[in-house]
Design an enzyme around this catalytic site. Structure first.
Site, mmCIF file in Angstrom:
data_model
loop_
_atom_site.group_PDB
_atom_site.id
_atom_site.type_symbol
_atom_site.label_atom_id
_atom_site.label_comp_id
_atom_site.label_asym_id
_atom_site.label_seq_id
_atom_site.Cartn_x
_atom_site.Cartn_y
_atom_site.Cartn_z
ATOM 1 N N LYS A 46 0.820 -1.223 0.000
ATOM 2 C CA LYS A 46 0.000 0.000 0.000
ATOM 3 C C LYS A 46 0.848 1.266 0.000
ATOM 4 O O LYS A 46 0.628 2.163 -0.793
ATOM 5 C CB LYS A 46 -0.889 0.065 1.255
ATOM 6 C CG LYS A 46 -1.967 -0.963 1.354
ATOM 7 C CD LYS A 46 -2.867 -0.686 2.565
ATOM 8 C CE LYS A 46 -2.143 -0.832 3.901
ATOM 9 N NZ LYS A 46 -1.749 -2.210 4.231
ATOM 10 N N ARG A 85 -1.656 -9.351 12.788
ATOM 11 C CA ARG A 85 -2.102 -8.243 11.939
ATOM 12 C C ARG A 85 -2.930 -8.750 10.777
ATOM 13 O O ARG A 85 -3.868 -8.096 10.336
ATOM 14 C CB ARG A 85 -0.899 -7.434 11.453
ATOM 15 C CG ARG A 85 -0.476 -6.396 12.490
ATOM 16 C CD ARG A 85 0.950 -5.958 12.349
ATOM 17 N NE ARG A 85 1.228 -5.353 11.079
ATOM 18 C CZ ARG A 85 2.402 -5.444 10.451
ATOM 19 N NH1 ARG A 85 3.379 -6.137 10.978
ATOM 20 N NH2 ARG A 85 2.581 -4.857 9.314
ATOM 21 N N ARG A 136 11.315 -2.567 11.739
ATOM 22 C CA ARG A 136 10.007 -2.343 12.355
ATOM 23 C C ARG A 136 9.757 -3.357 13.458
ATOM 24 O O ARG A 136 9.932 -4.548 13.269
ATOM 25 C CB ARG A 136 8.898 -2.441 11.296
ATOM 26 C CG ARG A 136 8.684 -1.149 10.571
ATOM 27 C CD ARG A 136 7.629 -1.273 9.507
ATOM 28 N NE ARG A 136 6.343 -1.759 10.011
ATOM 29 C CZ ARG A 136 5.200 -1.478 9.415
ATOM 30 N NH1 ARG A 136 5.152 -0.727 8.344
ATOM 31 N NH2 ARG A 136 4.081 -1.970 9.881
ATOM 32 N N ARG A 148 -9.947 1.530 8.213
ATOM 33 C CA ARG A 148 -9.733 0.090 8.391
ATOM 34 C C ARG A 148 -10.825 -0.576 9.202
ATOM 35 O O ARG A 148 -10.770 -1.781 9.435
ATOM 36 C CB ARG A 148 -8.423 -0.167 9.128
ATOM 37 C CG ARG A 148 -7.223 0.100 8.302
ATOM 38 C CD ARG A 148 -6.009 -0.482 8.972
ATOM 39 N NE ARG A 148 -4.876 0.295 8.561
ATOM 40 C CZ ARG A 148 -3.653 -0.190 8.409
ATOM 41 N NH1 ARG A 148 -3.407 -1.438 8.667
ATOM 42 N NH2 ARG A 148 -2.693 0.582 8.009
#
Ligand code: ADP
Length: 187
Positions: free
Chosen positions: A9, A140, A129, A84
């Site tokens: 994305k 996730r 990350r 979301r």
């Protein structure tokens, strides 16, 4: 710009935003910037992000509202990773009403889950990350399936859903997005 974690994305959002000369607003990036800067928002958001959960709607909505109020978003904007949840969809509708804009398209990138895992593992190494460990990645993906996938039908029913195959080279995917967006009328 929608799609499961690791669908690309953010990468694609930057190209699309550049093309339309509008800012790409990434909720994930804004959260991470706040985490790095140690702001109150960052401290709060980090707890959820590190667990692979969504940051509560109230916090996220307020942040997006403030961001799209900035002057650079006046001509329009691309949202990467927002909305979301169904509650965020409603909130966004309310926000947009006041800007005089309408949602032109909801682009969803589709990818297979094996590809996603390898991309995320790579990204974890590159960017360090803390939410890209295997357990958190799995969490996730679950959260996406439960809370975000239902949004695809919402936007399909509104007639603005643009589904794009997110597999392959970055440039190939960008070309597919541009091709698909050309058929969306300007509003
Ligand atoms: P990814 O899509 O790969 O999970 P992002 O950078 O878009 O990565 O988001 C990272 C994290 O930031 C999410 O897992 C979540 O905790 C938080 N986040 C981002 N956008 C939202 C949102 N719209 N609502 C709630 N939490 C969000």
């Amino acid at each position: 710009m929608m799609g499961p974690p690791g669908a690309g994305k953010g990468t694609q959002a930057k190209f699309v935003a550049e093309h339309f000369k509008i800012p790409a607003i990434s909720t994930g990036d804004i959260f991470r910037a706040n985490v790095s800067a140690g702001t109150e928002l960052g401290v709060e958001a980090k707890r959820y992000m590190d667990a692979g959960d969504y940051v509560p709607d109230e916090i996220t909505n307020r942040m997006v509202r403030n961001r799209i109020d900035e002057p650079d978003a006046e001509p329009g904007f691309l949202l990467d990773g927002y909305p979301r949840t169904l509650a965020q969809v409603e909130e966004l509708d309310g926000m947009i009403k006041f800007t005089g804009h309408a949602l032109d398209a909801a682009v969803v990138l589709t990818v297979d889950s094996d590809e996603i895992v390898s991309r995320l593992v790579q990204r974890a190494e590159l960017e360090g990350r803390t939410d890209d460990t295997e357990d958190v990645v799995r969490r996730r993906q679950e959260v996406y399936a439960e809370q975000t996938e239902p949004l695809i039908d919402v936007y399909r029913q509104r007639g603005i859903l643009v589904e794009v195959d997110g597999m392959g080279e970055v440039e190939e995917v960008t070309d597919r997005i541009f091709d698909a967006l050309d058929v969306i009328p300007e509003s």
